[in-house]
Design a protein around this motif. Structure first.
Motif, PDB file in Angstrom:
ATOM      1  N   LEU A  55       3.892 -21.033  12.687  1.00 47.16           N
ATOM      2  CA  LEU A  55       2.758 -21.933  12.893  1.00 47.16           C
ATOM      3  C   LEU A  55       3.106 -22.974  13.953  1.00 47.16           C
ATOM      4  O   LEU A  55       2.296 -23.282  14.838  1.00 47.16           O
ATOM      5  N   LEU A  56       4.314 -23.539  13.864  1.00 46.36           N
ATOM      6  CA  LEU A  56       4.716 -24.538  14.854  1.00 46.36           C
ATOM      7  C   LEU A  56       4.830 -23.917  16.243  1.00 46.36           C
ATOM      8  O   LEU A  56       4.501 -24.563  17.247  1.00 46.36           O
ATOM      9  N   ILE A  57       5.318 -22.675  16.308  1.00 50.04           N
ATOM     10  CA  ILE A  57       5.380 -21.988  17.593  1.00 50.04           C
ATOM     11  C   ILE A  57       3.967 -21.835  18.164  1.00 50.04           C
ATOM     12  O   ILE A  57       3.722 -22.067  19.364  1.00 50.04           O
ATOM     13  N   ALA A  58       3.022 -21.439  17.326  1.00 53.19           N
ATOM     14  CA  ALA A  58       1.637 -21.278  17.783  1.00 53.19           C
ATOM     15  C   ALA A  58       1.071 -22.602  18.281  1.00 53.19           C
ATOM     16  O   ALA A  58       0.422 -22.665  19.335  1.00 53.19           O
ATOM     17  N   LEU A  59       1.318 -23.673  17.553  1.00 57.11           N
ATOM     18  CA  LEU A  59       0.825 -24.989  17.963  1.00 57.11           C
ATOM     19  C   LEU A  59       1.466 -25.446  19.267  1.00 57.11           C
ATOM     20  O   LEU A  59       0.815 -26.044  20.125  1.00 57.11           O
ATOM     21  N   ALA A  60       2.754 -25.176  19.409  1.00 60.28           N
ATOM     22  CA  ALA A  60       3.460 -25.592  20.616  1.00 60.28           C
ATOM     23  C   ALA A  60       3.008 -24.822  21.843  1.00 60.28           C
ATOM     24  O   ALA A  60       3.058 -25.336  22.969  1.00 60.28           O
ATOM     25  N   HIS A  61       2.545 -23.582  21.657  1.00 62.18           N
ATOM     26  CA  HIS A  61       2.192 -22.740  22.794  1.00 62.18           C
ATOM     27  C   HIS A  61       0.714 -22.815  23.165  1.00 62.18           C
ATOM     28  O   HIS A  61       0.367 -22.634  24.339  1.00 62.18           O
ATOM     29  N   ALA A  62      -0.148 -23.065  22.209  1.00 60.75           N
ATOM     30  CA  ALA A  62      -1.584 -22.942  22.478  1.00 60.75           C
ATOM     31  C   ALA A  62      -2.038 -23.863  23.603  1.00 60.75           C
ATOM     32  O   ALA A  62      -2.794 -23.448  24.501  1.00 60.75           O
ATOM     33  N   HIS A  63      -1.592 -25.107  23.607  1.00 62.96           N
ATOM     34  CA  HIS A  63      -2.079 -26.034  24.638  1.00 62.96           C
ATOM     35  C   HIS A  63      -1.536 -25.693  26.026  1.00 62.96           C
ATOM     36  O   HIS A  63      -2.053 -26.188  27.033  1.00 62.96           O
ATOM     37  N   MET A  64      -0.493 -24.830  26.100  1.00 65.06           N
ATOM     38  CA  MET A  64       0.010 -24.399  27.402  1.00 65.06           C
ATOM     39  C   MET A  64      -0.966 -23.467  28.114  1.00 65.06           C
ATOM     40  O   MET A  64      -0.832 -23.232  29.320  1.00 65.06           O
ATOM     41  N   TYR A  65      -1.932 -22.937  27.383  1.00 65.48           N
ATOM     42  CA  TYR A  65      -2.937 -22.058  27.980  1.00 65.48           C
ATOM     43  C   TYR A  65      -4.132 -22.833  28.533  1.00 65.48           C
ATOM     44  O   TYR A  65      -5.011 -22.242  29.165  1.00 65.48           O
TER      45      TYR A  65
END
Length: 424
Positions: free
Chosen positions: A43-53
């Protein structure tokens, strides 16, 4: 201190005198804590990556947009505080932990150190290959290649004495602190680098995406050397395999590590949340370095917290665990652990979903959503992978990425036919 008298001795991971003797688990038995940690931390990985898109907006140090509303700023501050630079060290610690457990299992089948080292290196090379394909097709911020690079270079540390492990971990933390000065200085001097997620054409995005990945991968590997070494140290004591025997230590590590990370991450969180607006290079650079270094504490603290939760929640049929941990957990824990068992598959599926939703040549939401909405998408994607992993667990199916990595790693190796432990 005790150490190996012969580099080909069967003792894969030497221990200090008085440390708990390793007892390799039986084939097919899995500790709940590492799987629970991986499943939750995805979940933290998803949160950390989503805003990079997201694209089309100016950003600050951790990539959060400067023109967001109040909710966006709150989300940015919380994620800088608890997510960014925190999940990556935890997975690195679990990488070191898992390498020791894998080595111990194969040593129990009669494999010698050169055989085990060859297997670990082969697996690491394939992780790098997986990471390249991941970057080629989907996401420049791949972490698989960084972990593969770590495993390839540092496999010899599995034979190092405890004193050497801790000394190198401590010294490398100082090196990491020095390296962490460079990104904020570059951003202050030149502004944030444009991300390849904003490229309009899927074909045109390939070269900048792979180019960014090639430069980023060594930096990510350098960032997480310390937590990986600490994971090796923890595995020698079976801290996550037998959390009930180490509750006091795990409690201290969880409270201390997470507490240090919150205190150390607060200055940069205030900057990225635009609460602290009169910052200068003289204050922002130390804030960035402090955030980065204390993220190591969060990584090992989160892993320790997972161990404590696993001890409390106990064992579930089909999941496997160290004996004597209590009753069966409920369906939520079972699903999280199933996701952790299939973490490679679920991690890659996150990127597939993000590309479909955010990319300008697909869903196009990356140019329209704010940070809070992107995090909501991340939460939904993660929940989807958890449900998928649980359905696979109930069907008795492993993750396809895990199956492929295992087949490639064991190809043309004696361990493939010499008692390699079964995996569910």
């Amino acid at each position: 201190m005790s150490g190996p008298s012969n580099p080909t001795d069967l003792t894969i991971a030497p221990r200090d005198a008085g440390a708990a003797q390793a007892r390799p688990p039986a084939a097919g038995v899995r500790a709940l804590a590492p799987d629970l940690a991986r499943g939750t931390m995805l979940l933290l990985i998803a949160l950390a990556h989503a805003h990079m898109y997201l694209y089309g907006h100016e950003t600050l140090f951790r990539g959060y947009r400067t023109d967001g509303g109040t909710v966006d700023r709150v989300v940015a501050g919380l994620q800088v505080l608890l997510v960014d630079g925190r999940a990556l060290p935890m997975f690195a610690a679990l990488l070191g932990y898992g390498m020791v457990r894998l080595a111990d299992r194969h040593a129990a089948t009669g494999a010698d150190w050169p055989q085990v080292r060859g297997l670990l290196r082969r697996r690491s090379r394939w992780l790098i290959a997986f990471g390249f394909v991941h970057a080629l097709l989907l996401f420049f911020g791949d972490i698989l290649a960084a972990y593969g690079l770590l495993g390839l270079v540092l496999v010899g540390m599995l034979r190092a004495r405890d004193r050497t492990l801790l000394l190198v971990a401590g010294l490398w933390t100082l090196v990491f602190a020095a390296i962490s000065v460079l990104p904020p200085l570059a951003m202050i001097e030149n502004g944030p680098a444009p991300l390849p997620t904003a490229v309009e054409s899927p074909l045109a995005a390939i070269l900048p995406r792979v180019g960014t990945w090639a430069g980023l991968t060594p930096m990510l590997a350098l960032d997480v050397v310390t937590p990986m070494l600490l994971g090796i140290w923890a595995a020698r004591r079976r801290l996550l395999d037998e959390p009930g025997r180490h509750r006091r230590l795990l409690t201290r590590v969880a409270a201390g590590g997470i507490g240090i990370a919150v205190l150390g991450g607060a200055p940069l969180a205030l900057i990225d949340a635009q609460v602290w607006t009169d910052w200068s290079a003289g204050t922002a650079v130390p804030a960035y370095v402090l955030h980065s270094v204390t993220g190591i504490g969060a990584g090992i603290g989160y892993a320790a917290l997972a161990g404590l939760l696993a001890h409390r929640l106990g064992n579930a049929p089909g999941l496997g665990n160290a004996p004597g941990l209590g009753g069966a957990p409920g369906p939520v824990v079972s699903a999280l652990a199933a996701c952790g068992q299939r973490s490679l598959t679920c991690y890659l599926l996150q990127s597939v979903a993000f590309v479909a939703v955010f990319s300008p040549w697909a869903g196009g939401l990356g140019g329209r959503l704010g940070d809070a909405a992107a995090s909501a998408v991340a939460l939904g994607v993660w929940l989807g992978t958890v449900l998928l992993a649980e359905s696979m667990r109930r069907a008795g199916r492993r993750g396809p990425a895990e199956v492929l990595l295992r087949r490639l790693s064991y190809r043309q190796t004696p361990l493939a036919s010499a008692g390699a432990p079964a995996r569910r």
